[in-house]
Design a protein around this motif. Sequence first.
Motif, mmCIF file in Angstrom:
data_model
loop_
_atom_site.group_PDB
_atom_site.id
_atom_site.type_symbol
_atom_site.label_atom_id
_atom_site.label_comp_id
_atom_site.label_asym_id
_atom_site.label_seq_id
_atom_site.Cartn_x
_atom_site.Cartn_y
_atom_site.Cartn_z
ATOM 1 N N ILE A 139 36.973 36.967 54.589
ATOM 2 C CA ILE A 139 38.149 37.669 55.136
ATOM 3 C C ILE A 139 38.553 38.766 54.161
ATOM 4 O O ILE A 139 38.816 39.913 54.552
ATOM 5 N N ALA A 140 38.563 38.414 52.872
ATOM 6 C CA ALA A 140 38.980 39.382 51.840
ATOM 7 C C ALA A 140 37.993 40.544 51.739
ATOM 8 O O ALA A 140 38.394 41.700 51.599
ATOM 9 N N VAL A 141 36.712 40.252 51.830
ATOM 10 C CA VAL A 141 35.694 41.319 51.755
ATOM 11 C C VAL A 141 35.889 42.283 52.925
ATOM 12 O O VAL A 141 35.877 43.503 52.768
ATOM 13 N N ARG A 142 36.130 41.740 54.108
ATOM 14 C CA ARG A 142 36.363 42.602 55.287
ATOM 15 C C ARG A 142 37.617 43.453 55.095
ATOM 16 O O ARG A 142 37.629 44.651 55.416
ATOM 17 N N CYS A 143 38.668 42.854 54.537
ATOM 18 C CA CYS A 143 39.910 43.622 54.317
ATOM 19 C C CYS A 143 39.673 44.743 53.314
ATOM 20 O O CYS A 143 40.123 45.874 53.512
ATOM 21 N N VAL A 144 38.956 44.464 52.219
ATOM 22 C CA VAL A 144 38.662 45.498 51.214
ATOM 23 C C VAL A 144 37.863 46.628 51.877
ATOM 24 O O VAL A 144 38.145 47.813 51.677
ATOM 25 N N TYR A 145 36.884 46.268 52.685
ATOM 26 C CA TYR A 145 36.040 47.253 53.387
ATOM 27 C C TYR A 145 36.907 48.150 54.276
ATOM 28 O O TYR A 145 36.794 49.376 54.261
ATOM 29 N N ASP A 146 37.812 47.526 55.042
ATOM 30 C CA ASP A 146 38.703 48.278 55.946
ATOM 31 C C ASP A 146 39.642 49.185 55.160
ATOM 32 O O ASP A 146 39.846 50.343 55.528
ATOM 33 N N VAL A 147 40.242 48.646 54.078
ATOM 34 C CA VAL A 147 41.219 49.424 53.313
ATOM 35 C C VAL A 147 40.517 50.598 52.616
ATOM 36 O O VAL A 147 41.022 51.715 52.612
ATOM 37 N N TYR A 148 39.338 50.352 52.061
ATOM 38 C CA TYR A 148 38.589 51.413 51.367
ATOM 39 C C TYR A 148 38.333 52.602 52.296
ATOM 40 O O TYR A 148 38.387 53.752 51.890
ATOM 41 N N ARG A 149 38.043 52.282 53.571
ATOM 42 C CA ARG A 149 37.764 53.342 54.554
ATOM 43 C C ARG A 149 39.006 54.137 54.921
ATOM 44 O O ARG A 149 38.921 55.244 55.435
ATOM 45 N N PHE A 189 32.380 42.449 46.445
ATOM 46 C CA PHE A 189 33.669 43.141 46.655
ATOM 47 C C PHE A 189 33.564 44.613 46.265
ATOM 48 O O PHE A 189 34.147 45.483 46.916
ATOM 49 N N MET A 190 32.821 44.898 45.181
ATOM 50 C CA MET A 190 32.706 46.300 44.751
ATOM 51 C C MET A 190 31.895 47.107 45.757
ATOM 52 O O MET A 190 32.248 48.254 46.065
ATOM 53 N N LEU A 191 30.857 46.522 46.288
ATOM 54 C CA LEU A 191 30.060 47.214 47.302
ATOM 55 C C LEU A 191 30.932 47.509 48.532
ATOM 56 O O LEU A 191 30.791 48.536 49.190
ATOM 57 N N ALA A 192 31.865 46.597 48.816
ATOM 58 C CA ALA A 192 32.780 46.795 49.951
ATOM 59 C C ALA A 192 33.816 47.876 49.661
ATOM 60 O O ALA A 192 34.438 48.410 50.580
ATOM 61 N N GLY A 193 34.044 48.179 48.366
ATOM 62 C CA GLY A 193 34.999 49.237 48.037
ATOM 63 C C GLY A 193 36.004 48.909 46.945
ATOM 64 O O GLY A 193 36.893 49.711 46.675
ATOM 65 N N ALA A 194 35.870 47.741 46.321
ATOM 66 C CA ALA A 194 36.827 47.386 45.264
ATOM 67 C C ALA A 194 36.440 48.037 43.938
ATOM 68 O O ALA A 194 35.278 48.003 43.548
ATOM 69 N N SER A 195 37.423 48.623 43.257
ATOM 70 C CA SER A 195 37.177 49.200 41.932
ATOM 71 C C SER A 195 37.306 48.128 40.850
ATOM 72 O O SER A 195 36.847 48.310 39.728
ATOM 73 N N ALA A 196 38.014 47.047 41.169
ATOM 74 C CA ALA A 196 38.151 45.916 40.243
ATOM 75 C C ALA A 196 38.383 44.678 41.091
ATOM 76 O O ALA A 196 38.625 44.795 42.309
ATOM 77 N N VAL A 209 31.026 51.180 43.566
ATOM 78 C CA VAL A 209 32.181 51.051 44.455
ATOM 79 C C VAL A 209 31.929 51.701 45.823
ATOM 80 O O VAL A 209 31.674 52.902 45.926
ATOM 81 N N GLY A 210 31.960 50.880 46.846
ATOM 82 C CA GLY A 210 31.866 51.368 48.226
ATOM 83 C C GLY A 210 30.456 51.613 48.733
ATOM 84 O O GLY A 210 30.289 52.160 49.817
#
Length: 304
Positions: free
Chosen positions: A222-232, A253-260, A298-299
Motif C-alpha cells: 500500500i505504501a509503495v503504491r502511495c509513494v508511486y502516486d505521490v511522486y507522479r 521505495f526509492m524506485l517508486a520515488g522515495a528520496s529517503a 529515485v523514481g
Amino acid sequence: MENRIATEIAGLKLTNPTMLASGILGYTGLSLKSVIEAGAGAVVTKSLGLEPRTGYPNPTVVQVDCGLLNAMGLPNPGISHFKEEMKELKNVEAPTIVSIYGFSSEEFAKVAETAVTMGADALELNVSCPHIKKAGAEIGCDPLLLMEIVKEVKKHVNVPVIVKLTPNVANISEIAKAAEEAGADAITAINTVKAMSIETETGRPILANKFGGLSGPAIKPIAVRCVYDVYRSVDVPVIGCGGITCWQDAVEFMLAGASAVQIGTAVAFKGVGVFSSVAKGIDMYLKRKGFKNVKELVGLAHKF
Ligand code: RRO
C-alpha cells in the motif's frame, strides 16, 4: 572517496537515506541519540502537541500477522516539556525532525514555533493519525483544511516543513498536491492504515480504542503504491514509510520515488541495527548496479 549513500532532502543533509519513523523510540533525547549512533540518517520524534496527553487506556498495541496494530492516542509530554530532550541532540551528526500535531492551524503554528526555538532542524506535520478525533487523518482527508494548516506553519517557521499523509483516502495525489501548493517542502507517505482486530473467544475488539493503525510489512505494498502516486503528482521530495525491514524494501521505495525511507515497526522487531544494515545493503546494491549516488535510483520504476 564520494559517499554513494549520502543524500539531501529539502536542504537537510543525510549521511544515508534511512530515518527513524515517528512513534518508535522518539520519546526521549537519549533514545533518539542512540538511533543516530546506530546509523540512522535522520530521526523523527514522537508527535508533540501544545498540551500533554496521557493517550488511550491499554491495550494500545497488539501484534497481528505481519505487523503491529496500535492506538496509542498520541501520548506525549507537550512541546514545552520536550526542551530538555532536545538538548541531548545538540551535537549529533543527523538532523532532528520534530513531529507535531494540533487541533487548529493556530495550534499547529504555536507548536511549530516552539519546536524550532528548541532546535528542530525540520518539522513533520502529523495530519494522518487514523484514530484521533479533530486532528490527524481528519485533517489529512480535507485538502482545504490541510492547506490552511501548512500555510500557517510556513508563515511562522523557516525550517523545512514535511507533511505526513494518510493512506486512508480515495485520492492521495490530490492531498499531496494540496500540501505542495500550500508550501510543503517534502511529503512523507504513509502513516498507518486504519484497521482493527477482534478476540474470538470474548468477541471483544482487542484495542481499548477498538480501531487503530496498522504498520509493518502488512502495509508495504500500500505504501509503495502511495509513494508511486505521490511522486507522479508533486515536485517536492517524497519520504517513503510503511513496512520497510530490509535494504530490498528501501530500494523498492526509492524506485517508486522515495528520496529517503523511514523505518518504525522494524525497529521494534529487529532493533536499531536495522538502520546500518539497510544503509549498507543499499550501498552494495548501488555498487553492484554501477550507480554513483543513491539519488540516481529515485523514481526509476516510472520509466516502465
Ligand atoms: O499515537 C498514536 O496512536 C498514533 C499516531 Br499519533 C500516529 O500518527 N499513527 C499511529 O498509528 N498511532
